[in-house]
Write a protein that holds these residues in place. Structure first.
Motif, PDB file in Angstrom:
ATOM      1  N   VAL A 187       1.064  -1.138  -0.091  1.00  0.00           N
ATOM      2  CA  VAL A 187      -0.150   0.110  -0.024  1.00  0.00           C
ATOM      3  C   VAL A 187       0.852   1.308  -0.014  1.00  0.00           C
ATOM      4  N   ARG A 188       1.839   1.066   1.383  1.00  0.00           N
ATOM      5  CA  ARG A 188       2.482   2.567   0.640  1.00  0.00           C
ATOM      6  C   ARG A 188       3.422   3.013  -0.610  1.00  0.00           C
ATOM      7  N   ALA A 189       3.733   1.419  -1.022  1.00  0.00           N
ATOM      8  CA  ALA A 189       4.083   1.634  -2.380  1.00  0.00           C
ATOM      9  C   ALA A 189       4.015   2.443  -3.399  1.00  0.00           C
ATOM     10  N   HIS A 190       2.827   2.041  -3.168  1.00  0.00           N
ATOM     11  CA  HIS A 190       1.727   2.182  -4.321  1.00  0.00           C
ATOM     12  C   HIS A 190       0.887   4.241  -4.598  1.00  0.00           C
ATOM     13  N   ARG A 191       0.605   4.056  -2.954  1.00  0.00           N
ATOM     14  CA  ARG A 191       1.156   5.671  -2.227  1.00  0.00           C
ATOM     15  C   ARG A 191       2.159   6.714  -2.834  1.00  0.00           C
ATOM     16  N   ALA A 192       3.022   5.410  -2.547  1.00  0.00           N
ATOM     17  CA  ALA A 192       4.322   6.568  -2.976  1.00  0.00           C
ATOM     18  C   ALA A 192       4.753   7.010  -4.351  1.00  0.00           C
ATOM     19  N   ARG A 193       4.266   5.603  -5.461  1.00  0.00           N
ATOM     20  CA  ARG A 193       4.584   6.006  -6.792  1.00  0.00           C
ATOM     21  C   ARG A 193       3.160   7.143  -7.330  1.00  0.00           C
ATOM     22  N   ALA A 194       2.213   7.484  -6.351  1.00  0.00           N
ATOM     23  CA  ALA A 194       0.641   8.314  -6.908  1.00  0.00           C
ATOM     24  C   ALA A 194       1.718   9.340  -6.167  1.00  0.00           C
ATOM     25  N   ALA A 195       2.043   9.727  -5.063  1.00  0.00           N
ATOM     26  CA  ALA A 195       2.790  10.820  -5.356  1.00  0.00           C
ATOM     27  C   ALA A 195       3.431  11.634  -6.162  1.00  0.00           C
ATOM     28  N   LEU A 196       4.650   9.964  -6.153  1.00  0.00           N
ATOM     29  CA  LEU A 196       5.597  11.138  -7.198  1.00  0.00           C
ATOM     30  C   LEU A 196       5.182  11.580  -8.361  1.00  0.00           C
ATOM     31  N   ARG A 197       4.442  10.690  -8.963  1.00  0.00           N
ATOM     32  CA  ARG A 197       3.136  11.380 -10.405  1.00  0.00           C
ATOM     33  C   ARG A 197       2.947  12.583  -9.610  1.00  0.00           C
ATOM     34  N   ARG A 198       2.270  12.255  -8.677  1.00  0.00           N
ATOM     35  CA  ARG A 198       1.788  14.367  -8.711  1.00  0.00           C
ATOM     36  C   ARG A 198       2.667  15.819  -8.135  1.00  0.00           C
ATOM     37  N   VAL A 199       3.851  14.638  -7.937  1.00  0.00           N
ATOM     38  CA  VAL A 199       5.209  15.763  -7.614  1.00  0.00           C
ATOM     39  C   VAL A 199       5.247  16.082  -9.138  1.00  0.00           C
ATOM     40  N   LEU A 200       5.794  15.011 -10.168  1.00  0.00           N
ATOM     41  CA  LEU A 200       5.632  14.785 -11.100  1.00  0.00           C
ATOM     42  C   LEU A 200       4.364  15.976 -12.452  1.00  0.00           C
TER      43      LEU A 200
END
Length: 204
Positions: A187-200
């Motif tokens: 779950v943490r990995a999924h959220r982290a990737r989503a957060a990185l995409r938002r940053v991008l």
């Protein structure tokens, strides 16, 4: 060479031939040279882990010292379990020391974000549009700009992305290192990737 120097060299050579587990046992028995050997064997690995999170040499050195200090005072814990290698056990300690430092820095607003220059943003745009099919999260984590991008994530997100995409650790290995459940790691990995995409998306 004196007799004392001969014996010292002989002791050092014998110590260097011992396994990590044997060195741990000798350290627990009061042999300081045994822990010095463990430090020499594994210092570089801890330094590499620290460099995944921090760029300044002083910070990396602090992580190294803190990791080995924690390991020294917890050697009996390793001795009582020994269900993993000393290297893996020490790596877990190093990751957690890095995580603690990330959380400490996150509480200091002046150090929470690193700004990207106009040239760096342009570099990102070119890479993303030239290589649209590439795994963006993993590519960015391996680039020089990774620290500036990952600095915008929470300590938990940054930790799991580096362990998963940079270190190449499995979900099970991350679970063991962080003592999170495997479900939480996923779950943490999924959220982290989503957060990185938002940053991008905000940058580009």
């Amino acid at each position: 060479m004196s007799e004392v120097e001969d014996k010292t060299q002989e002791t050092a050579e014998l110590t260097a031939q011992l396994s990590d587990a044997a060195l741990v046992n000798r350290t627990c028995a009061g042999d300081e040279t045994a822990f010095e050997e463990l430090f020499n064997r594994h210092r570089r690995r801890v330094a590499i882990i620290a460099s995944r999170f921090f760029r300044h040499r002083e910070q990396i050195e602090e992580i190294i010292q803190e990791s080995f200090a924690k390991a020294y005072f917890a050697l009996k814990e390793f001795n009582n379990a020994q269900d993993q290698s000393f290297a893996a056990w020490l790596a877990r300690i190093a990751f957690n020391v890095c995580y603690d430092e990330l959380r400490r820095l996150a509480r200091r607003p002046e150090n929470s974000l690193s700004e990207l220059s106009k040239e760096e943003c342009e570099w990102l745009r070119e890479r993303i549009f030239v290589e649209p099919g590439r795994d963006i999260e993993k590519s960015l984590a391996l680039r020089d700009l990774a620290d500036k991008l990952l600095a915008r994530l929470s300590p938990e997100d940054r930790l799991v992305l580096i362990m998963l995409d940079v270190e190449g650790m499995s979900i099970a290995e991350i679970s063991q290192a962080t003592r999170w459940s495997q479900a939480k790691v996923k779950v943490r990995a999924h959220r982290a990737r989503a957060a990185l995409r938002r940053v991008l998306s905000k940058l580009l």
